[in-house]
Design a protein around this motif. Structure first.
Motif, mmCIF file in Angstrom:
data_model
loop_
_atom_site.group_PDB
_atom_site.id
_atom_site.type_symbol
_atom_site.label_atom_id
_atom_site.label_comp_id
_atom_site.label_asym_id
_atom_site.label_seq_id
_atom_site.Cartn_x
_atom_site.Cartn_y
_atom_site.Cartn_z
ATOM 1 N N GLY A 15 0.812 -1.220 0.000
ATOM 2 C CA GLY A 15 0.000 0.000 0.000
ATOM 3 C C GLY A 15 0.843 1.267 0.000
ATOM 4 N N SER A 16 0.150 2.398 0.118
ATOM 5 C CA SER A 16 0.803 3.704 0.059
ATOM 6 C C SER A 16 0.334 4.598 1.203
ATOM 7 C CB SER A 16 0.472 4.402 -1.266
ATOM 8 O OG SER A 16 0.951 3.661 -2.365
ATOM 9 N N LEU A 17 1.195 5.510 1.562
ATOM 10 C CA LEU A 17 0.878 6.570 2.517
ATOM 11 C C LEU A 17 1.616 7.823 2.091
ATOM 12 C CD1 LEU A 17 1.165 4.992 6.112
ATOM 13 C CD2 LEU A 17 -0.911 5.893 5.052
ATOM 14 N N ARG A 18 1.058 8.979 2.423
ATOM 15 C CA ARG A 18 1.782 10.223 2.209
ATOM 16 C C ARG A 18 1.923 10.940 3.545
ATOM 17 N NH1 ARG A 18 0.647 15.676 -1.364
ATOM 18 N NH2 ARG A 18 -0.879 16.080 0.282
ATOM 19 N N LEU A 19 3.151 11.148 3.945
ATOM 20 C CA LEU A 19 3.427 11.904 5.154
ATOM 21 C C LEU A 19 3.608 13.372 4.794
ATOM 22 C CD1 LEU A 19 6.032 9.588 6.928
ATOM 23 C CD2 LEU A 19 3.528 9.480 6.963
ATOM 24 N N SER A 20 3.212 14.234 5.716
ATOM 25 C CA SER A 20 3.387 15.670 5.549
ATOM 26 C C SER A 20 4.127 16.214 6.761
ATOM 27 C CB SER A 20 2.039 16.378 5.418
ATOM 28 O OG SER A 20 1.306 15.899 4.311
ATOM 29 N N CYS A 21 4.861 17.293 6.530
ATOM 30 C CA CYS A 21 5.577 17.967 7.616
ATOM 31 C C CYS A 21 5.384 19.459 7.435
ATOM 32 C CB CYS A 21 7.050 17.604 7.589
ATOM 33 S SG CYS A 21 8.047 18.478 8.807
ATOM 34 N N ALA A 22 4.653 20.070 8.342
ATOM 35 C CA ALA A 22 4.425 21.515 8.317
ATOM 36 C C ALA A 22 5.487 22.188 9.172
ATOM 37 C CB ALA A 22 3.034 21.838 8.841
ATOM 38 N N VAL A 23 6.147 23.194 8.602
ATOM 39 C CA VAL A 23 7.282 23.841 9.266
ATOM 40 C C VAL A 23 6.961 25.308 9.522
ATOM 41 C CG1 VAL A 23 9.739 24.359 9.106
ATOM 42 C CG2 VAL A 23 8.841 22.269 8.061
ATOM 43 N N SER A 24 7.315 25.781 10.699
ATOM 44 C CA SER A 24 7.138 27.195 11.019
ATOM 45 C C SER A 24 8.313 27.659 11.857
ATOM 46 C CB SER A 24 5.818 27.425 11.763
ATOM 47 O OG SER A 24 5.815 26.709 12.987
ATOM 48 N N ALA A 74 5.407 27.413 -0.860
ATOM 49 C CA ALA A 74 4.306 28.338 -0.595
ATOM 50 C C ALA A 74 3.503 27.917 0.633
ATOM 51 C CB ALA A 74 3.398 28.428 -1.807
ATOM 52 N N LYS A 75 3.546 26.633 0.940
ATOM 53 C CA LYS A 75 2.783 26.114 2.083
ATOM 54 C C LYS A 75 3.682 25.730 3.256
ATOM 55 C CE LYS A 75 -1.002 24.249 -0.704
ATOM 56 N NZ LYS A 75 -1.792 23.039 -1.057
ATOM 57 N N ASN A 76 4.990 25.957 3.138
ATOM 58 C CA ASN A 76 5.941 25.578 4.192
ATOM 59 C C ASN A 76 5.765 24.114 4.600
ATOM 60 O OD1 ASN A 76 6.618 28.267 4.105
ATOM 61 N ND2 ASN A 76 6.561 28.576 6.315
ATOM 62 N N THR A 77 5.607 23.275 3.626
ATOM 63 C CA THR A 77 5.321 21.866 3.888
ATOM 64 C C THR A 77 6.184 20.970 3.014
ATOM 65 O OG1 THR A 77 3.042 22.401 4.483
ATOM 66 C CG2 THR A 77 3.499 20.113 3.951
ATOM 67 N N VAL A 78 6.628 19.885 3.622
ATOM 68 C CA VAL A 78 7.372 18.847 2.913
ATOM 69 C C VAL A 78 6.559 17.562 2.967
ATOM 70 C CG1 VAL A 78 9.469 17.451 2.918
ATOM 71 C CG2 VAL A 78 9.601 19.877 3.396
ATOM 72 N N TYR A 79 6.659 16.780 1.903
ATOM 73 C CA TYR A 79 5.896 15.544 1.807
ATOM 74 C C TYR A 79 6.833 14.353 1.606
ATOM 75 C CZ TYR A 79 2.381 19.076 0.757
ATOM 76 O OH TYR A 79 1.575 20.175 0.806
ATOM 77 N N LEU A 80 6.368 13.209 2.032
ATOM 78 C CA LEU A 80 7.054 11.955 1.727
ATOM 79 C C LEU A 80 5.989 10.983 1.215
ATOM 80 C CD1 LEU A 80 9.813 10.508 1.795
ATOM 81 C CD2 LEU A 80 9.079 9.496 3.972
ATOM 82 N N GLN A 81 5.986 10.780 -0.089
ATOM 83 C CA GLN A 81 5.076 9.816 -0.687
ATOM 84 C C GLN A 81 5.727 8.437 -0.619
ATOM 85 O OE1 GLN A 81 1.894 10.234 -2.015
ATOM 86 N NE2 GLN A 81 1.912 7.990 -2.108
ATOM 87 N N MET A 82 5.044 7.521 0.029
ATOM 88 C CA MET A 82 5.595 6.183 0.240
ATOM 89 C C MET A 82 4.705 5.166 -0.468
ATOM 90 S SD MET A 82 6.661 6.447 4.272
ATOM 91 C CE MET A 82 4.974 6.425 4.844
ATOM 92 N N ASN A 83 5.265 4.520 -1.476
ATOM 93 C CA ASN A 83 4.541 3.509 -2.241
ATOM 94 C C ASN A 83 5.177 2.141 -2.035
ATOM 95 O OD1 ASN A 83 2.929 5.589 -3.339
ATOM 96 N ND2 ASN A 83 4.361 5.875 -5.044
#
Length: 120
Positions: A15-24, A74-83
């Protein structure tokens, strides 16, 4: 500086998951960001990193071709798409930031983790 990771959960192998990381709290556009993980009973390990301009990305060998790191400045966010997730990807995943545009090097700022469990 705050990093908030989210998106973990329980998923079946393959399966897959997408992690997000919001930075401030720091100039996100000037900061390289990375994902690390720590499996039960193991040391924390590097997973992936991305430079400020998205041009440079790095992955540990075990996730190459399956995981993709990206960022939205623009959203101060990093993603990790895991497949194609595997049981050995089970871990707590952490995002981290450094006060440099370059992705290689030590990371100074860390968020709390988000747990990923992959069932077989």
């Amino acid at each position: 500086v705050q990093l908030q990771a989210y998106g973990g959960g329980l998923v079946q192998a393959g399966g897959s998951l997408r992690l997000s990381c919001a930075v401030s709290g720091l100039t996100f556009g000037n900061s390289a960001i990375a994902w690390f993980r720590q499996a039960p009973g193991k040391e924390r390990e590097f997973v992936a990193s991305i430079s400020w301009d998205t041009i440079s990305t790095y992955y540990t060998d075990s996730v190459k071709g399956r995981f993709t790191i990206s960022r939205d400045n623009a959203k101060n966010t990093v993603y990790l798409q895991m497949n194609s997730l595997k049981p050995e990807d089970t871990a707590v995943y952490f995002c981290a930031a450094r006060s440099s545009r370059v992705a290689s090097g030590p990371y100074e700022y860390w968020g709390q983790g988000t747990e990923v469990t992959v069932s077989s």
